[in-house]
Scaffold this active site. Sequence first.
Site, PDB file in Angstrom:
ATOM      1  CB  THR A 143      -0.053  -7.380 -43.223  1.00  0.00           C
ATOM      2  OG1 THR A 143      -0.907  -6.984 -42.153  1.00  0.00           O
ATOM      3  CG2 THR A 143       1.401  -6.954 -42.752  1.00  0.00           C
ATOM      4  NE  ARG A 198       1.545  -2.972 -34.127  1.00  0.00           N
ATOM      5  CZ  ARG A 198       0.739  -3.597 -34.944  1.00  0.00           C
ATOM      6  NH1 ARG A 198       0.543  -3.568 -36.277  1.00  0.00           N
ATOM      7  NH2 ARG A 198      -0.359  -4.508 -34.503  1.00  0.00           N
ATOM      8  CG  ASP A 218      -3.775  -5.032 -34.970  1.00  0.00           C
ATOM      9  OD1 ASP A 218      -4.693  -5.746 -35.463  1.00  0.00           O
ATOM     10  OD2 ASP A 218      -2.871  -4.810 -35.925  1.00  0.00           O
ATOM     11  CB  THR A 234       0.540  -3.868 -41.826  1.00  0.00           C
ATOM     12  OG1 THR A 234      -0.860  -3.867 -42.311  1.00  0.00           O
ATOM     13  CG2 THR A 234       0.611  -3.407 -40.383  1.00  0.00           C
ATOM     14  N   GLY A 240      -1.389 -11.355 -43.384  1.00  0.00           N
ATOM     15  CA  GLY A 240      -2.478 -12.615 -42.817  1.00  0.00           C
ATOM     16  C   GLY A 240      -2.851 -12.413 -41.413  1.00  0.00           C
ATOM     17  N   GLY A 241      -2.797 -11.306 -40.570  1.00  0.00           N
ATOM     18  CA  GLY A 241      -3.166 -11.212 -39.441  1.00  0.00           C
ATOM     19  C   GLY A 241      -2.803 -12.331 -38.478  1.00  0.00           C
ATOM     20  CB  SER A 286      -0.165 -11.725 -35.825  1.00  0.00           C
ATOM     21  OG  SER A 286      -1.097 -11.578 -34.938  1.00  0.00           O
ATOM     22  CG  ASN A 336      -5.065  -3.773 -39.008  1.00  0.00           C
ATOM     23  OD1 ASN A 336      -4.856  -4.939 -38.980  1.00  0.00           O
ATOM     24  ND2 ASN A 336      -5.910  -3.249 -38.160  1.00  0.00           N
TER      25      ASN A 336
END
Length: 564
Positions: free
Chosen positions: A373, A100, A415, A391, A465-466, A445, A393
Amino acid sequence: MKQLVLLFFIGLLAIQCTKTNQKKEPVTGTVAENAMVVSARKEASNIGIEILKKGGNAFDAMIATELSLAVAYPFAGNIGGGGFMVFRTNNGETGALDYREKAPLAASKNMYLDEQDNIIPGKSTLGAMAIGVPGTIDGLFKVHEKFGSLPFSELIQPAIDLAYKGVAVTKKQENRLNKYRHYFLEVNKSPIIFDKHWKENDTIKYLALAKTLERIRDNGRDGFYKGETAEQLVKTVKILGGIITKEDLEKYKAIWRKPIEFTYKNLKIIAMSPPSSGGVCSAQIFKALEPFNIASLGHNSLKAIQLITEAERRAYADRSFYLGDPDFVKIPIDTLISTTYVSKRMANFSWEKATSSKDINHGNIIGYESDETTHYSIIDQFGNAISATTTLNGAYGSKVFVTEGGFLLNNEMDDFSSKPGEPNMFGLIGAEANSIKPEKRMLSSMTPTIVEKDNKLFMSLGSPGGSTIITSVMQTILNVYEFNLSMQEAVNAPRFHHQWLPDVITLEPKGFAKDLVLQLQEKGYQINQENSRIIGKVDAIKVLENGKLEGGADYRGDDAAVGY
Ligand code: GLY
């Protein structure tokens, strides 16, 4: 006359039966004997499978697939973003990698607020201030160091070749580029490759990106985090008013983490731990559903939707309050995912009436991610499985393009919760646990997931899909396990989503009958169907009873399952 009427009805019945039979015909995805890769583009799936055919393992194929997506699927595939990977080796060892992005060293809690403490619209989503320190390349080197069996140079070369050769534009890609072109023009000071009016079947060559990938091939992680690429990145960010420095890049480290593991009936589900909310939320939802006989309720039936919605409502309420980067906040994970806690949370669930989100405690709402993503799943010929979600984002991230290096940078800073307790620019709210701090990771997520059934590998799946990622993955698992759908059918099935706030069930535009919507409304549920878009884009692999692999590549995108 009587006979004629009878014949008419028999005819009608026959037509109905044929229709029903046609409906019941299972839709099976690509089936393969040995190994499979499912990703957002066939070019990337093909490259992954070629690595496996050469004798590489799932981790080798992950590296090749992820880098190929950075070329073939710039919408979300990346070297300027980050992601998460969950794995299960053929001897049952499990683990997870967190690559991340992180907040830059110069980031601060109120960096997206004006003097009156109001959120500055667009600052966390568009342009150089929105960028988190990228993690993808460090993540891939971590994977290679621990599990790689082929030289890194062999794994990156297909992406380099693809970048030189170019990638054909699909219709969906043409539409996306048209939609976002004005942002590229707004954000970047000089023309970029995506400004051009690309049409379906045009070929885009990514020559600058090919050179960057060569530097990574020749210099390892330093080919991205130091030297020419780092200089290009930092220079671009600085010109455009951002704060990422060479020190940020040098300090970035991907982290091996313990995944969240929990049981649901005779399944064991292995999903991503914080800083992704995916595993904790999934565990809470599945634990809330476990006491019920969901199969008997019927697929996407009124009762199934009610029950799943109420489980989601409670899990997402907790997500907003408790979850953030575990290196910065203490998260009571064991309690949150325990059967005792979850059943207490479900105690006020009623079949008669929707619970109101106002009556669900834990108050300060949820961080919200946008939905652009990408996910890919791989099972190799040795029985190793990986599930990776990566991703930028938003669509094409911050839209900042490092022209000399040929790549886009993420807008992952959005995020974070820019102002705890207040709506962010998506109209939703975040909490203190996910506030901005230098070097902190923003809550995600992303839910790369591996499922075991009776202690054997059963599925590898995930989705973009967030905030809808978690529910898309959960519904796909239920579709296979509870409703006996094939992997492809489970992916194709219409999806719905609830996330506590806003207090509304979003239904995909197609696939939910009007009377079902009315029945839900009668129970007090707010429904959003007319303005809704697709929910998730699941790419998955299931191990069939005969040991073969069935792919589920989501028709909602250009996704492809390739196996051998
Ligand atoms: N940026 C999407 C997510 O991390 O959930």
